[in-house]
Each structure stands twice: as structure tokens, then as C-alpha cells.
Design a protein around this motif. Structure first.
Motif, PDB file in Angstrom:
ATOM      1  N   GLN A 438       4.707  29.307 -16.934  1.00 23.42           N
ATOM      2  CA  GLN A 438       5.507  29.206 -15.724  1.00 23.42           C
ATOM      3  C   GLN A 438       5.867  27.739 -15.475  1.00 23.42           C
ATOM      4  OE1 GLN A 438       6.619  31.790 -13.897  1.00 23.42           O
ATOM      5  NE2 GLN A 438       5.622  33.187 -15.355  1.00 23.42           N
ATOM      6  N   LYS A 439       7.087  27.502 -15.014  1.00 21.26           N
ATOM      7  CA  LYS A 439       7.502  26.123 -14.755  1.00 21.26           C
ATOM      8  C   LYS A 439       6.737  25.580 -13.559  1.00 21.26           C
ATOM      9  CE  LYS A 439      11.620  25.000 -13.083  1.00 21.26           C
ATOM     10  NZ  LYS A 439      13.078  24.710 -13.001  1.00 21.26           N
ATOM     11  N   MET A 440       6.074  24.434 -13.765  1.00 22.69           N
ATOM     12  CA  MET A 440       5.256  23.847 -12.714  1.00 22.69           C
ATOM     13  C   MET A 440       5.905  22.614 -12.090  1.00 22.69           C
ATOM     14  SD  MET A 440       1.548  24.104 -14.612  1.00 22.69           S
ATOM     15  CE  MET A 440       0.662  23.678 -13.131  1.00 22.69           C
ATOM     16  N   TYR A 441       6.719  21.896 -12.871  1.00 23.32           N
ATOM     17  CA  TYR A 441       7.253  20.633 -12.369  1.00 23.32           C
ATOM     18  C   TYR A 441       8.417  20.234 -13.263  1.00 23.32           C
ATOM     19  CZ  TYR A 441       7.093  16.026 -10.123  1.00 23.32           C
ATOM     20  OH  TYR A 441       7.384  14.895  -9.389  1.00 23.32           O
ATOM     21  N   GLU A 442       9.323  19.403 -12.742  1.00 25.60           N
ATOM     22  CA  GLU A 442      10.416  18.867 -13.556  1.00 25.60           C
ATOM     23  C   GLU A 442      10.809  17.495 -13.035  1.00 25.60           C
ATOM     24  OE1 GLU A 442      14.490  20.623 -11.524  1.00 25.60           O
ATOM     25  OE2 GLU A 442      13.623  21.698 -13.236  1.00 25.60           O
ATOM     26  N   ILE A 443      11.304  16.665 -13.934  1.00 21.75           N
ATOM     27  CA  ILE A 443      11.748  15.314 -13.611  1.00 21.75           C
ATOM     28  C   ILE A 443      13.175  15.166 -14.127  1.00 21.75           C
ATOM     29  CG2 ILE A 443      11.349  12.840 -13.941  1.00 21.75           C
ATOM     30  CD1 ILE A 443       8.438  13.466 -14.519  1.00 21.75           C
ATOM     31  N   GLU A 444      14.091  14.782 -13.252  1.00 22.17           N
ATOM     32  CA  GLU A 444      15.453  14.485 -13.677  1.00 22.17           C
ATOM     33  C   GLU A 444      15.481  13.058 -14.220  1.00 22.17           C
ATOM     34  OE1 GLU A 444      18.500  15.201 -10.916  1.00 22.17           O
ATOM     35  OE2 GLU A 444      18.176  17.373 -10.818  1.00 22.17           O
ATOM     36  N   VAL A 445      15.738  12.914 -15.512  1.00 22.44           N
ATOM     37  CA  VAL A 445      15.588  11.627 -16.180  1.00 22.44           C
ATOM     38  C   VAL A 445      16.853  10.799 -16.050  1.00 22.44           C
ATOM     39  CG1 VAL A 445      15.074  10.513 -18.373  1.00 22.44           C
ATOM     40  CG2 VAL A 445      13.926  12.644 -17.771  1.00 22.44           C
ATOM     41  N   THR A 446      17.984  11.311 -16.552  1.00 25.45           N
ATOM     42  CA  THR A 446      19.234  10.551 -16.535  1.00 25.45           C
ATOM     43  C   THR A 446      20.392  11.522 -16.726  1.00 25.45           C
ATOM     44  OG1 THR A 446      20.428   8.726 -17.604  1.00 25.45           O
ATOM     45  CG2 THR A 446      19.113  10.142 -19.018  1.00 25.45           C
ATOM     46  N   ASN A 447      21.615  10.999 -16.660  1.00 23.47           N
ATOM     47  CA  ASN A 447      22.802  11.855 -16.810  1.00 23.47           C
ATOM     48  C   ASN A 447      23.136  12.079 -18.270  1.00 23.47           C
ATOM     49  OD1 ASN A 447      23.552   9.267 -17.374  1.00 23.47           O
ATOM     50  ND2 ASN A 447      25.409   9.285 -16.135  1.00 23.47           N
ATOM     51  N   SER A 448      22.139  12.230 -19.095  1.00 19.42           N
ATOM     52  CA  SER A 448      22.314  12.504 -20.509  1.00 19.42           C
ATOM     53  C   SER A 448      21.144  13.365 -20.978  1.00 19.42           C
ATOM     54  CB  SER A 448      22.389  11.198 -21.303  1.00 19.42           C
ATOM     55  OG  SER A 448      22.639  11.452 -22.669  1.00 19.42           O
ATOM     56  N   SER A 449      21.161  13.714 -22.258  1.00 23.62           N
ATOM     57  CA  SER A 449      20.141  14.614 -22.787  1.00 23.62           C
ATOM     58  C   SER A 449      18.799  13.904 -22.922  1.00 23.62           C
ATOM     59  CB  SER A 449      20.577  15.143 -24.157  1.00 23.62           C
ATOM     60  OG  SER A 449      21.816  15.810 -24.058  1.00 23.62           O
ATOM     61  N   VAL A 450      17.730  14.681 -22.793  1.00 22.61           N
ATOM     62  CA  VAL A 450      16.378  14.201 -23.065  1.00 22.61           C
ATOM     63  C   VAL A 450      16.011  14.658 -24.477  1.00 22.61           C
ATOM     64  CG1 VAL A 450      13.963  14.323 -22.389  1.00 22.61           C
ATOM     65  CG2 VAL A 450      15.740  14.249 -20.639  1.00 22.61           C
ATOM     66  N   VAL A 451      15.804  13.708 -25.369  1.00 23.15           N
ATOM     67  CA  VAL A 451      15.592  14.023 -26.778  1.00 23.15           C
ATOM     68  C   VAL A 451      14.113  13.956 -27.128  1.00 23.15           C
ATOM     69  CG1 VAL A 451      16.239  13.416 -29.137  1.00 23.15           C
ATOM     70  CG2 VAL A 451      17.872  13.098 -27.276  1.00 23.15           C
ATOM     71  N   ARG A 452      13.492  12.818 -26.879  1.00 24.09           N
ATOM     72  CA  ARG A 452      12.089  12.615 -27.261  1.00 24.09           C
ATOM     73  C   ARG A 452      11.216  12.493 -26.028  1.00 24.09           C
ATOM     74  NH1 ARG A 452      10.252  13.552 -32.479  1.00 24.09           N
ATOM     75  NH2 ARG A 452      11.719  12.779 -34.024  1.00 24.09           N
ATOM     76  N   CYS A 453       9.990  13.016 -26.107  1.00 24.85           N
ATOM     77  CA  CYS A 453       9.016  12.843 -25.043  1.00 24.85           C
ATOM     78  C   CYS A 453       7.638  12.654 -25.666  1.00 24.85           C
ATOM     79  CB  CYS A 453       9.016  14.015 -24.067  1.00 24.85           C
ATOM     80  SG  CYS A 453       8.616  15.607 -24.811  1.00 24.85           S
ATOM     81  N   LEU A 454       6.859  11.771 -25.081  1.00 22.69           N
ATOM     82  CA  LEU A 454       5.542  11.427 -25.629  1.00 22.69           C
ATOM     83  C   LEU A 454       4.622  11.107 -24.463  1.00 22.69           C
ATOM     84  CD1 LEU A 454       5.019   9.101 -28.690  1.00 22.69           C
ATOM     85  CD2 LEU A 454       3.635   8.774 -26.670  1.00 22.69           C
ATOM     86  N   TRP A 455       3.503  11.808 -24.366  1.00 23.54           N
ATOM     87  CA  TRP A 455       2.528  11.611 -23.286  1.00 23.54           C
ATOM     88  C   TRP A 455       1.272  11.015 -23.916  1.00 23.54           C
ATOM     89  CZ3 TRP A 455       1.881  15.708 -18.863  1.00 23.54           C
ATOM     90  CH2 TRP A 455       1.105  15.158 -17.834  1.00 23.54           C
ATOM     91  N   HIS A 456       1.035   9.733 -23.660  1.00 15.98           N
ATOM     92  CA  HIS A 456      -0.093   9.053 -24.292  1.00 15.98           C
ATOM     93  C   HIS A 456      -1.379   9.360 -23.533  1.00 15.98           C
ATOM     94  CE1 HIS A 456      -2.495   5.702 -25.972  1.00 15.98           C
ATOM     95  NE2 HIS A 456      -1.669   5.804 -26.987  1.00 15.98           N
ATOM     96  N   PRO A 457      -2.431   9.839 -24.215  1.00 12.82           N
ATOM     97  CA  PRO A 457      -3.637  10.248 -23.478  1.00 12.82           C
ATOM     98  C   PRO A 457      -4.432   9.078 -22.902  1.00 12.82           C
ATOM     99  CG  PRO A 457      -3.952  10.489 -25.850  1.00 12.82           C
ATOM    100  CD  PRO A 457      -2.506  10.143 -25.641  1.00 12.82           C
ATOM    101  N   LYS A 458      -4.436   7.922 -23.570  1.00 15.86           N
ATOM    102  CA  LYS A 458      -5.221   6.787 -23.060  1.00 15.86           C
ATOM    103  C   LYS A 458      -4.523   6.108 -21.885  1.00 15.86           C
ATOM    104  CE  LYS A 458      -7.882   5.564 -27.170  1.00 15.86           C
ATOM    105  NZ  LYS A 458      -8.212   4.487 -28.150  1.00 15.86           N
ATOM    106  N   LEU A 459      -3.227   5.871 -22.014  1.00 18.36           N
ATOM    107  CA  LEU A 459      -2.493   5.202 -20.942  1.00 18.36           C
ATOM    108  C   LEU A 459      -2.191   6.139 -19.782  1.00 18.36           C
ATOM    109  CD1 LEU A 459       0.165   3.119 -22.924  1.00 18.36           C
ATOM    110  CD2 LEU A 459      -2.142   2.475 -22.265  1.00 18.36           C
ATOM    111  N   ASN A 460      -2.117   7.438 -20.054  1.00 23.74           N
ATOM    112  CA  ASN A 460      -1.626   8.433 -19.087  1.00 23.74           C
ATOM    113  C   ASN A 460      -0.241   8.032 -18.599  1.00 23.74           C
ATOM    114  OD1 ASN A 460      -1.660  10.773 -17.565  1.00 23.74           O
ATOM    115  ND2 ASN A 460      -2.641   9.794 -15.813  1.00 23.74           N
TER     116      ASN A 460
END
Length: 630
Positions: A438-460
Motif C-alpha cells: 500500500q502506498k504510504m508516502y510520496e515526495i514530488e522531486v522535480t518537473n522531470s522523471s525520477v530515474v535513480r534512487c538510493l537510500w543509504h543505511p548508514k547516513l539515512n
């Protein structure tokens, strides 16, 4: 010891020796202590004191309206009298005073002389319990742990950011894009201007497909649109380049490397020397960084009819024992790392045939696989039952063959991005629950496509690559560590002003004294002198625009070439008749002589010019031999 003399504290032999040597004895006998008796007495005294104080405090509590709280605390903390009596009669049980109640703890600081013993833990109040409950609620809600309160924007270029890589410590970020550039960002070395410290094109004119640091963070795997993957060190210098295979060999297992464009690659999660690549030649190959001349193993995905299919993405499992690949025909193949012939798991209809599966990623516990398909879906698979997906999420548009999906560090959410057409809204980063999708949250990034995403566990912190050349970093000052927090607090460096230019010192050892210059001892003093000199420190005047003023020539026509172009080359007068061009100034020269004519006026004969008609007549009267033959 034998029989001792109590008056001298020495045995008989010692007494004889003492009399011979002339002194009375060796000294008094050392006192002995019964530590067990002392400990027992101290224990009983402490118990009596603590019981007396507790009884007084309980009587005071009875007069108040907190009898229920005091009774519950005494039931949980205070031992019964029978326990105290048993502890006094048995040395094997707990030695020491019983723990005091909550009311005694509140007043223990003012009456420290009444109680002697070790420090006693503090009991939580009801308000503390409420705070803990609220904190537990926040911890139970994974959305509260998303670091999206602040963001910074790194300008990679103007084209799509198609690759992101962050080293294990979180100190450096690398970005690659469709503009062939790879840029290095150092969070600790950057200031608020957010400039990359290095930019290079490791694969010439090939789009960057994938960038990843090794598990030790000392080398970077670069996968581009060519057939040879490269490994760079932390500063961007090449370590190895994989060998290219022979494209004329039919069986791709018999050639040493890839023969077609690469689609993806990643490092082994446990072995720092091994990495994985997949290519359009229909193979998935493992490599060893110490042997660039040949691959280690070859995995060949096949369709249901046994034909070659093209792998579009590949990855290792978290323990490194499995290799997974998504193919163009919508299938997912998973091999045992040590058995390259037959697949261990495979699903023939994982995604729509003909759609490029852009990403495969394993959960941190290794039981779940998430696949991002080119058919605008995100599916989750249980590794214990790989026949059918657990959940399917639809409506996630994607236009790029490397659109990412990843798991959150707590393994409770799945994150992916969406693509949009130009002027058709904003690209979003969407968070789904791992179990229910189920969708829990969303972030509008920019007026273009979102291609790459990376969530670093140490830096959070969450790194996002977009279709308009931006790399965004989302963080929270409280929940995140280091990373973007290090550079946003640094002010921009001021540009150093150029120092006043000084004349170069020319050494002339054999010059005459009047021409010899004094030898400079310090350039700083010379700079100060030149600064005070109004001529040397005069600011150069800016160029004059227009026709010019104050004796200064304007920018147009200031040089010889521009003067010639303006006055001669662009002259519109007709010089087709040279005679008329010469006689054009004859009348003016005759009326106003200025240079030659006044000096030779007396001796200068009068010029006589022939008319055009007379010239024609003379031509007709010329002798026959002078007339040109036509």
C-alpha cells in the motif's frame, strides 16, 4: 606457627635469637580481622536502616492519595519480610539492602545520610511512560523515519542522471549521465556552493549505465554503453578494463568477454574482488579484478524455446550466493553462483514480454525480491515460493531502462520513482509498505522523471537522480548522519582578488650603474610600493563603445583590419572607371593646392588631358601596323 610468646609476639627460637642480638623482640603481633563478621554486621545495619526509613515513608504515603501507586511500587520492588529474614539467615542469597520505593527515591537526594549503599535506579513516572509510548508509536510507523525535511540539489548537467553510487562510509557520491560525464562529490570537502571536485569521461562518448562502489569503497565499477566495463579508483584513475570478446564466435561462452553493449553491473556483497555484468550479447558474466583478460563464469539466460534472450539488469543476493537477472522477454532467472548451467529459480511470465525489466533488488533479510518492470509495474516475490508474485503495484510509469527500486534500511518499505513527460507534471518518489504494498508516502522531486534512487543505511539519506540533470539528496538534521549535513553548514569560499601586477625584475649584472636596478629582497614590499604608485596601480579603462570620445578610439575601427574593412572594403563608390576616380579630386586640388602645387607653381607646366572623343579619333588615325588584329 608453633607456640608463641604473647608478650613479645615471637616464637621461642626467635626469642633466643633476639636475646643474643641484644633487643627485646621482633615487634607486636599483627591484628587479625574477621571480615565475614564485619560484612554480616554491616549488612544487618543497612537492612535495619532501610526498613526503618521505608516504614516512615509508607506512613506518609498513607495520608496522601497515592496509596495505589505506592502499593504497586512496593509489590514490584520491595522484598517481603520473610525474604529479608531468610537473607539474614542464609549467606548464599542476595547480600545488601532492599531496593527503596518510588517515594523514597524522590527524597533520597535530601537525606543521603539516612541511607548507605550503592546507587539505586530511577523509576519512571507516568509522564515518562506516556513519552515512551509516543516514541514507540513513532518507531512503529515507518513513515516517521523517512528523512525528507531538508534537501540539497547537485547540478550534474543538463541531461539525464542515469547512475548513482555512494561509498559504504557515505563520504563520496559519484553521478553519471547521458552526457557521458562522471562527477565526484565529496560531502566533507564541499561548501554551500555544492560543486563537484572532479569530472571526467571514462568511456568517451558512451552513456553511463551504472556506477557502484565496492564493499571496501576503494574502487568504482563503471558500466557504460560500450562492451567493456571499467574499474576506477577513488580519484578516477583507471585500474582495469575488461577485455572485449570475439563477436564472430557463435557460442558466447567460448569468448573471453562481452561483444555487445552493456546493460548493468554490480559488485559482490561479500567478495571485494568480484563483480557482475550483463550485456546485449545474451550473457551474464562474473569477473575478477585481478584477472582482466578473461571472465570467471558465464550465465546464459534462455527462453522457453531455448533461444537467446537479452538480460537488461542483474544483481547478487544479499549473501552473494545467488545471481538474478531480468530479461527483455519479461522473465526472471536466478542461478546459484557456483552452478552456471541450470537456473535455480525462474519465472517465465514475470513481466510483459518485450518490456525491459529495469531493476531487481533483494530485501535485507534475503527472503523477498522486488522487480521493477518496463510494463509500469512493481512486483514482490517470495524466494521460498517463486512461482507467483506476492503483490503487484501498477500505474508506475517508467521511460528509462534503469529506473530503480530499493528497500528502506529497516526493511519495511519499498521505494521507486515515476517518469513523466515534459510539461506533464512532476516526477515522484513513492514509498510502499513491504507486506501489503500500500502506498504510504510520496515526495514530488522535480518537473522531470525520477530515474535513480538510493537510500543509504548508514547516513539515512536518500539520493535521487532525475531526468533533467539534477541529483537531489534528502536528509533530516535529527535522523540523518553526516553526508549532506557536512556541506550545507559551510559558507561559500570567497574568490581571491587578483593582486596588482608588478614589473618583472630583470637581472643585468654588467649594466652601467645608472641603468642597474636595485635587487629586490621582498616582493611584498614591492607590491605595496606599486600599490601606492598612481601610475602602476591605475585601473585600466574599459573599452569605448561607439564612435569614441576624449581622444580614444571606439571598439569598432580601433584596429587596422577593422579600419580597412570599414573605410575601403565596405566603400560603396563605383571604381569601375579609374580615370574618373583619379579626376574626381582634380578640381578640388586645383582650387585649393596644399602640398606639391604651391612649391612648383612657377615651374610646373599646365597639364593637358585629352578628351575621350579625340582619343577615339586618334585611334582611328593610327597607322595600319599599330592596329590590333582581331
Amino acid at each position: 606457627m608453633d607456640h608463641e610468646d604473647q608478650s613479645y609476639g615471637a616464637p621461642a627460637e626467635g626469642r633466643d635469637i633476639a636475646s643474643v642480638m641484644g633487643f627485646s623482640g621482633f615487634g607486636k603481633k599483627a591484628r587479625t580481622f574477621d571480615f565475614n563478621a564485619i560484612f554480616e554486621q554491616t549488612r544487618r545495619t543497612a537492612i535495619e536502616r532501610s526498613q526503618r526509613v521505608l516504614e516512615e515513608r509508607e506512613m506518609e504515603e498513607g495520608s496522601r492519595k497515592k496509596e495505589s501507586v505506592a502499593n504497586s511500587a512496593s509489590k514490584n520492588v520491595l522484598p517481603s519480610t520473610s525474604t529479608v529474614s531468610e537473607s539474614s539467615s542464609s549467606d548464599d542469597e542476595l547480600i545488601g539492602p532492599p531496593l527503596p520505593s518510588k517515594t523514597f527515591m524522590q527524597n533520597s537526594a535530601s537525606e543521603e545520610d539516612e541511607f548507605i549503599g550503592p546507587p539505586i535506579p530511577r523509576f519512571k513516572d507516568s509522564e515518562d511512560d506516556d513519552d515512551d509510548e509516543s516514541n514507540n508509536e513513532d518507531d512503529d510507523n515507518p513513515v516517521q523515519r523517512i528523512p525528507d525535511t531538508h534537501e540539497i540539489t547537485l547540478q550534474h548537467g543538463t541531461k539525464t542522471v542515469s547512475a548513482l553510487g555512494l561509498d559504504p562510509s557515505g563520504a563520496r557520491l559519484v553521478t553519471g549521465g547521458y552526457d557521458y560525464d562522471v562527477k565526484f562529490w565529496d560531502f566533507a570537502g564541499m561548501d554551500a556552493s555544492l560543486q563537484a571536485f572532479r569530472s571526467l569521461q571514462p568511456c568517451e562518448c558512451h552513456q553511463i549505465k551504472s556506477l557502484q562502489y565496492s564493499i571496501t569503497g576503494d574502487v568504482i565499477l563503471v558500466v557504460a554503453g560500450n562492451s567493456q566495463a571499467k574499474v576506477l579508483d577513488r580519484d578516477g584513475f583507471q585500474v582495469i578494463e575488461c577485455v572485449k570478446g570475439d563477436q564472430y564466435i557463435v557460442d558466447m561462452a567460448n569468448t573471453k568477454g562481452h561483444t555487445a553493449m552493456l546493460n548493468g553491473g554490480c559488485w559482490h556483497p561479500k567478495i571485494k574482488e568480484e563483480f557482475l555484468t550483463c550485456s546485449n550479447d545474451g550473457t551474464v558474466r562474473t569477473w575478477d579484478i585481478n584477472d582482466e583478460k578473461k571472465h570467471k563464469n558465464v550465465f546464459k539466460p534462455r527462453s522457453m524455446k531455448g533461444k537467446k534472450v537479452i538480460p537488461t539488469c542483474c544483481t547478487y543476493s544479499r549473501d552473494g550466493k545467488l545471481i538474478a537477472s531480468g530479461c527483455q522477454d519479461g522473465t526472471i532467472h536466478i542461478w546459484d553462483r557456483n552452478l552456471s548451467v541450470h537456473t535455480k529459480f525462474h519465472c517465465r511470465q514475470a513481466h510483459v514480454p518485450g518490456s525491459d525489466t529495469s531493476c531487481l533488488t533483494f530485501s535485507y533479510d534475503g527472503t523477498l525480491l522486488a522487480s521493477r518492470g518496463g510494463d509500469d509495474t512493481l512486483k514482490t516475490w517470495d524466494m521460498r515460493n517463486f512461482k507467483n508474485p506476492i503483490n503487484v503495484i501498477t500505474g508506475l510509469s517508467t521511460f528509462f531502462p534503469m529506473t530503480d527500486c530499493c528497500f528502506s534500511p529497516d526493511d519495511k518499505m519499498i521505494v521507486t520513482g515515476t517518469s513523466v513527460k515534459k510539461g506533464d507534471g512532476n516526477g515522484k518518489l513513492i514509498f510502499f509498505d513491504r507486506e501489503t504494498c500500500q502506498k504510504m508516502y510520496e515526495i514530488e522531486v522535480t518537473n522531470s522523471s525520477v530515474v535513480r534512487c538510493l537510500w543509504h543505511p548508514k547516513l539515512n539519506q536518500i539520493m535521487v537522480g532525475t531526468g533533467n540533470g539534477l541529483a537531489k539528496v534528502y536528509y533530516d538534521p535529527v535522523k540523518s548522519q553526516r553526508g549532506a549535513k557536512l556541506c550545507v553548514v559551510k559558507s561559500k569560499r570567497k574568490e581571491k582578488q587578483a593582486e596588482a601586477l608588478t614589473q618583472d625584475y630583470i637581472i643585468t649584472p654588467h649594466a652601467l650603474p645608472m641603468f642597474r636596478e636595485d635587487r629586490q629582497r621582498s616582493t611584498r614590499k614591492q607590491l605595496e610600493k606599486d600599490r601606492l604608485d598612481p601610475v602602476k596601480s591605475h585601473k585600466p579603462e574599459p573599452p569605448v563603445s561607439g564612435p569614441g570620445r576624449g581622444g580614444r578610439v571606439g571598439t569598432h575601427g580601433g584596429t587596422l583590419s577593422s579600419f580597412i574593412v570599414k573605410n575601403i572594403a565596405l566603400d560603396k563608390t563605383d571604381d569601375s572607371n579609374p580615370r574618373e576616380a583619379i579626376l574626381r579630386h582634380a578640381k578640388d586640388a586645383e582650387e585649393n593646392p596644399y602640398w606639391v602645387a604651391p612649391a612648383y607653381k612657377r615651374t610646373q607646366p599646365n597639364p593637358v588631358f585629352a578628351d575621350e572623343e579625340s582619343e577615339d579619333e586618334d585611334a582611328d588615325k593610327e597607322p595600319q601596323w599599330k592596329i590590333r588584329k582581331i
